[in-house]
Motif scaffolding. Structure first.
Motif, PDB file in Angstrom:
ATOM      1  N   GLY A 199       0.834  -1.197   0.000  1.00  0.00           N
ATOM      2  CA  GLY A 199       0.000   0.000   0.000  1.00  0.00           C
ATOM      3  C   GLY A 199       0.867   1.245   0.000  1.00  0.00           C
ATOM      4  N   ARG A 200       0.215   2.400   0.003  1.00  0.00           N
ATOM      5  CA  ARG A 200       0.941   3.674  -0.045  1.00  0.00           C
ATOM      6  C   ARG A 200       1.921   3.798   1.126  1.00  0.00           C
ATOM      7  N   GLY A 201       1.611   3.094   2.231  1.00  0.00           N
ATOM      8  CA  GLY A 201       2.458   3.160   3.424  1.00  0.00           C
ATOM      9  C   GLY A 201       3.863   2.616   3.223  1.00  0.00           C
ATOM     10  N   ALA A 251      -1.302  -5.204  -4.751  1.00  0.00           N
ATOM     11  CA  ALA A 251      -1.097  -3.779  -4.464  1.00  0.00           C
ATOM     12  C   ALA A 251      -2.436  -3.070  -4.313  1.00  0.00           C
ATOM     13  N   SER A 252      -2.386  -1.941  -3.612  1.00  0.00           N
ATOM     14  CA  SER A 252      -3.571  -1.084  -3.537  1.00  0.00           C
ATOM     15  C   SER A 252      -3.511  -0.108  -4.719  1.00  0.00           C
ATOM     16  N   ARG A 253      -4.597   0.613  -4.922  1.00  0.00           N
ATOM     17  CA  ARG A 253      -4.686   1.464  -6.118  1.00  0.00           C
ATOM     18  C   ARG A 253      -3.666   2.602  -6.182  1.00  0.00           C
ATOM     19  N   ARG A 289      -1.890  -6.363 -10.851  1.00  0.00           N
ATOM     20  CA  ARG A 289      -1.745  -6.836  -9.466  1.00  0.00           C
ATOM     21  C   ARG A 289      -2.605  -6.034  -8.490  1.00  0.00           C
ATOM     22  N   GLN A 290      -3.450  -5.157  -9.013  1.00  0.00           N
ATOM     23  CA  GLN A 290      -4.275  -4.336  -8.104  1.00  0.00           C
ATOM     24  C   GLN A 290      -5.427  -5.155  -7.521  1.00  0.00           C
ATOM     25  N   VAL A 291      -5.628  -5.002  -6.222  1.00  0.00           N
ATOM     26  CA  VAL A 291      -6.723  -5.675  -5.516  1.00  0.00           C
ATOM     27  C   VAL A 291      -7.781  -4.623  -5.178  1.00  0.00           C
ATOM     28  N   GLY A 292      -9.045  -4.964  -5.441  1.00  0.00           N
ATOM     29  CA  GLY A 292     -10.116  -4.036  -5.076  1.00  0.00           C
ATOM     30  C   GLY A 292     -11.174  -3.937  -6.145  1.00  0.00           C
ATOM     31  N   THR A 293     -12.090  -2.999  -5.953  1.00  0.00           N
ATOM     32  CA  THR A 293     -13.245  -2.919  -6.864  1.00  0.00           C
ATOM     33  C   THR A 293     -12.829  -2.637  -8.301  1.00  0.00           C
ATOM     34  N   THR A 294     -11.741  -1.874  -8.497  1.00  0.00           N
ATOM     35  CA  THR A 294     -11.297  -1.627  -9.867  1.00  0.00           C
ATOM     36  C   THR A 294     -10.053  -2.458 -10.197  1.00  0.00           C
ATOM     37  N   GLY A 295      -9.806  -3.464  -9.377  1.00  0.00           N
ATOM     38  CA  GLY A 295      -8.727  -4.420  -9.628  1.00  0.00           C
ATOM     39  C   GLY A 295      -9.324  -5.820  -9.548  1.00  0.00           C
ATOM     40  N   ILE A 306      -1.485  -0.555   4.159  1.00  0.00           N
ATOM     41  CA  ILE A 306      -2.767  -0.341   3.459  1.00  0.00           C
ATOM     42  C   ILE A 306      -3.795   0.079   4.507  1.00  0.00           C
ATOM     43  N   SER A 307      -4.495   1.199   4.245  1.00  0.00           N
ATOM     44  CA  SER A 307      -5.382   1.740   5.288  1.00  0.00           C
ATOM     45  C   SER A 307      -6.665   0.932   5.470  1.00  0.00           C
ATOM     46  N   GLY A 308      -7.172   0.335   4.361  1.00  0.00           N
ATOM     47  CA  GLY A 308      -8.418  -0.423   4.465  1.00  0.00           C
ATOM     48  C   GLY A 308      -9.619   0.350   3.971  1.00  0.00           C
ATOM     49  N   ILE A 313     -12.808   1.110   1.671  1.00  0.00           N
ATOM     50  CA  ILE A 313     -13.845   0.124   1.320  1.00  0.00           C
ATOM     51  C   ILE A 313     -13.610  -0.496  -0.053  1.00  0.00           C
ATOM     52  N   GLN A 314     -13.046   0.301  -0.997  1.00  0.00           N
ATOM     53  CA  GLN A 314     -12.812  -0.261  -2.341  1.00  0.00           C
ATOM     54  C   GLN A 314     -11.727  -1.325  -2.310  1.00  0.00           C
ATOM     55  N   HIS A 315     -10.790  -1.215  -1.373  1.00  0.00           N
ATOM     56  CA  HIS A 315      -9.758  -2.253  -1.248  1.00  0.00           C
ATOM     57  C   HIS A 315     -10.359  -3.471  -0.534  1.00  0.00           C
ATOM     58  N   VAL A 350      -0.206  -4.877   8.470  1.00  0.00           N
ATOM     59  CA  VAL A 350       0.924  -4.190   9.112  1.00  0.00           C
ATOM     60  C   VAL A 350       0.714  -2.705   8.881  1.00  0.00           C
ATOM     61  N   ASN A 351       0.584  -1.956   9.961  1.00  0.00           N
ATOM     62  CA  ASN A 351       0.278  -0.536   9.823  1.00  0.00           C
ATOM     63  C   ASN A 351       0.807   0.225  11.035  1.00  0.00           C
ATOM     64  N   THR A 352       1.301   1.414  10.814  1.00  0.00           N
ATOM     65  CA  THR A 352       1.807   2.216  11.935  1.00  0.00           C
ATOM     66  C   THR A 352       0.641   2.816  12.747  1.00  0.00           C
TER      67      THR A 352
HETATM   68  P1  FAD Z   1      -3.679   5.079   2.162  1.00  0.00           P
HETATM   69  O1  FAD Z   1      -5.151   5.162   2.345  1.00  0.00           O
HETATM   70  O2  FAD Z   1      -2.921   6.334   1.973  1.00  0.00           O
HETATM   71  O3  FAD Z   1      -3.111   4.278   3.421  1.00  0.00           O
HETATM   72  C1  FAD Z   1      -1.750   4.138   3.702  1.00  0.00           C
HETATM   73  C2  FAD Z   1      -1.654   3.421   5.025  1.00  0.00           C
HETATM   74  O4  FAD Z   1      -0.304   3.138   5.293  1.00  0.00           O
HETATM   75  C3  FAD Z   1      -2.182   4.248   6.201  1.00  0.00           C
HETATM   76  O5  FAD Z   1      -3.127   3.470   6.930  1.00  0.00           O
HETATM   77  C4  FAD Z   1      -0.945   4.536   7.047  1.00  0.00           C
HETATM   78  O6  FAD Z   1      -1.200   4.535   8.435  1.00  0.00           O
HETATM   79  C5  FAD Z   1      -0.066   3.358   6.677  1.00  0.00           C
HETATM   80  N1  FAD Z   1       1.371   3.624   6.819  1.00  0.00           N
HETATM   81  C6  FAD Z   1       2.039   4.777   6.543  1.00  0.00           C
HETATM   82  N2  FAD Z   1       3.361   4.589   6.741  1.00  0.00           N
HETATM   83  C7  FAD Z   1       3.522   3.313   7.146  1.00  0.00           C
HETATM   84  C8  FAD Z   1       4.655   2.510   7.495  1.00  0.00           C
HETATM   85  N3  FAD Z   1       5.921   3.002   7.446  1.00  0.00           N
HETATM   86  N4  FAD Z   1       4.441   1.226   7.878  1.00  0.00           N
HETATM   87  C9  FAD Z   1       3.186   0.709   7.944  1.00  0.00           C
HETATM   88  N5  FAD Z   1       2.086   1.419   7.612  1.00  0.00           N
HETATM   89  C10 FAD Z   1       2.260   2.685   7.205  1.00  0.00           C
HETATM   90  N6  FAD Z   1      -8.258   1.229  -3.892  1.00  0.00           N
HETATM   91  C11 FAD Z   1      -7.759  -0.011  -4.003  1.00  0.00           C
HETATM   92  O7  FAD Z   1      -6.847  -0.409  -3.262  1.00  0.00           O
HETATM   93  N7  FAD Z   1      -8.260  -0.859  -4.946  1.00  0.00           N
HETATM   94  C12 FAD Z   1      -9.249  -0.513  -5.792  1.00  0.00           C
HETATM   95  O8  FAD Z   1      -9.631  -1.319  -6.642  1.00  0.00           O
HETATM   96  C13 FAD Z   1      -9.804   0.806  -5.685  1.00  0.00           C
HETATM   97  N8  FAD Z   1     -10.813   1.193  -6.479  1.00  0.00           N
HETATM   98  C14 FAD Z   1     -11.347   2.436  -6.303  1.00  0.00           C
HETATM   99  C15 FAD Z   1     -12.453   2.812  -7.064  1.00  0.00           C
HETATM  100  C16 FAD Z   1     -13.019   4.053  -6.882  1.00  0.00           C
HETATM  101  C17 FAD Z   1     -14.226   4.433  -7.703  1.00  0.00           C
HETATM  102  C18 FAD Z   1     -12.479   4.940  -5.932  1.00  0.00           C
HETATM  103  C19 FAD Z   1     -13.107   6.295  -5.702  1.00  0.00           C
HETATM  104  C20 FAD Z   1     -11.389   4.583  -5.171  1.00  0.00           C
HETATM  105  C21 FAD Z   1     -10.798   3.337  -5.351  1.00  0.00           C
HETATM  106  N9  FAD Z   1      -9.705   2.929  -4.599  1.00  0.00           N
HETATM  107  C22 FAD Z   1      -9.238   1.666  -4.706  1.00  0.00           C
HETATM  108  C23 FAD Z   1      -8.962   3.887  -3.731  1.00  0.00           C
HETATM  109  C24 FAD Z   1      -9.342   3.789  -2.281  1.00  0.00           C
HETATM  110  O9  FAD Z   1     -10.424   4.642  -1.973  1.00  0.00           O
HETATM  111  C25 FAD Z   1      -8.169   4.214  -1.384  1.00  0.00           C
HETATM  112  O10 FAD Z   1      -7.752   5.521  -1.750  1.00  0.00           O
HETATM  113  C26 FAD Z   1      -6.975   3.272  -1.482  1.00  0.00           C
HETATM  114  O11 FAD Z   1      -7.365   1.913  -1.302  1.00  0.00           O
HETATM  115  C27 FAD Z   1      -5.948   3.656  -0.413  1.00  0.00           C
HETATM  116  O12 FAD Z   1      -4.789   2.919  -0.631  1.00  0.00           O
HETATM  117  P2  FAD Z   1      -3.759   2.673   0.536  1.00  0.00           P
HETATM  118  O13 FAD Z   1      -4.438   1.995   1.689  1.00  0.00           O
HETATM  119  O14 FAD Z   1      -2.563   2.027  -0.048  1.00  0.00           O
HETATM  120  O15 FAD Z   1      -3.304   4.166   0.924  1.00  0.00           O
END
Ligand code: FAD
Length: 306
Positions: free
Chosen positions: A195-197, A220-222, A234-240, A253-255, A257-259, A272-274
């Protein structure tokens, strides 16, 4: 309250999102009627009026014409709520309807209580509660936010809609299949997703190494895919892809709803999340509160010695 649900049909099949609309209507205690551009051969199971336009005549995707047909049904049914899935069909049609009806439009609804809708804000980092300022509202529902408690049941009273002429200068030509995913994650028994983290592209290697050490695939997340750190296949979620492995490891990965919609059926979820309050904790079997840059290599090393 009366709700008109706009079902979805594609390539001869009723889409599962249609039942999510029914689940929402049930949850809020609304009396449901449905509009569907579909076919007699694939009707939804529910008790209530179903306004059916033949997909061959109306085109499966023609928002200009479907809007006209819907406005006729709305005139007849007088619903307070018009409910669509937050899909490419729904997000095209919903604003057109709201504009024609001069009413509020709320997107990506996740919940409802006492006349207010819960919807994401700030790229799903926050949630806000919205009350429509008009008596009627058009809403779209997040995929996976509502599900029926049991199997769908019932027989709709079908009311066929006649199609006079094409409107709006649009013609439905057909669908073109997207390129097939190079990696079929739906068959993987273990998936380790970045994830973005993880912070930066160079750290994908660390997550891939953990996936390899555990004998699994990289997911991976989006945002990670949008940033081109990992391929979309490799994207997981509603658009993966939708996956259900024995073990799913969510790294940074924050969690959203789309993921979650793409992985919550996994047998065992290790996150695993901080942030100990991260929403992924609500579905995780184990939430490790740690920096993934320290945890992932340590776990990979441990796994490779087993
Ligand atoms: P973030 O939400 O930014 O979360 C990052 C997390 O990493 C945070 O919880 C943070 O605490 C943690 N973190 C930060 N640093 C560290 C560290 N050093 N160690 C551990 N943890 C850390 N998303 C998908 O994944 N799949 C989809 O198919 C998808 N489809 C979508 C469709 C639509 C129509 C829309 C609007 C959105 C879609 N999304 C999808 C995007 C979704 O809403 C989220 O934006 C996305 O899932 C967030 O990804 P993330 O958890 O990687 O990032």
């Amino acid at each position: 309250m009366k709700a008109l649900l706009v079902g979805e049909y594609r390539d001869g099949k009723l889409l599962g999102s249609t039942y999510e609309l029914l689940a929402f209507a049930q949850k809020i205690g609304a009396q449901a009627a449905m509009f569907l551009v579909g076919s007699e051969a694939a009707l939804p199971q529910f008790d209530g009026p179903l306004y059916l336009a033949d997909a061959k005549a109306a085109g499966e995707f023609n928002p200009a014409l479907h809007k006209q047909l819907l406005l006729q049904v709305i005139e007849q049914e007088q619903p307070e709520l018009i409910v669509l899935a937050h899909s490419s069909y729904g997000w095209d049609l919903a604003p057109r309807l709201a504009l024609a009806l001069k009413c509020a439009q709320i997107s990506e609804v996740l919940g409802y209580a006492e006349g207010a809708f819960l919807a994401p804000a700030c790229n799903a980092k926050l949630r806000r509660t919205l009350k429509p300022a008009t008596a009627r509202a058009v809403v779209t529902l997040q995929a996976g936010a509502f599900s029926l408690p049991g199997e769908p049941a019932g027989t709709p009273q079908v009311k066929p809609l006649s199609i006079q002429a094409a409107v709006g200068g649009l013609e439905f030509v057909g669908y073109e299949a997207a390129q097939k995913a190079a990696v079929d994650l739906s068959r993987a028994e273990i998936i380790v997703s970045a994830g973005r983290g993880i912070g930066k592209k160079e750290n994908v290697e660390m997550i891939a190494a953990l996936a390899k050490a555990l004998g699994g695939e990289l997911g991976a997340s989006r945002p990670v895919v949008d940033a081109e750190w990992v391929d979309h296949s490799r994207q997981v979620g509603t658009t993966g892809q939708t996956v259900a492995p024995r073990l799913y490891v969510a790294c940074g990965i924050s969690g959203a709803i789309q993921h979650l919609a793409g992985m919550k059926k996994s047998d065992f979820i290790l996150a695993v999340n901080t942030d100990k309050e991260a929403p992924i904790g609500e579905v995780a079997d184990v939430l490790v509160v740690a920096d993934v840059k320290q945890f992932a290599p340590a776990l990979a090393e441990k796994a490779s010695t087993l």
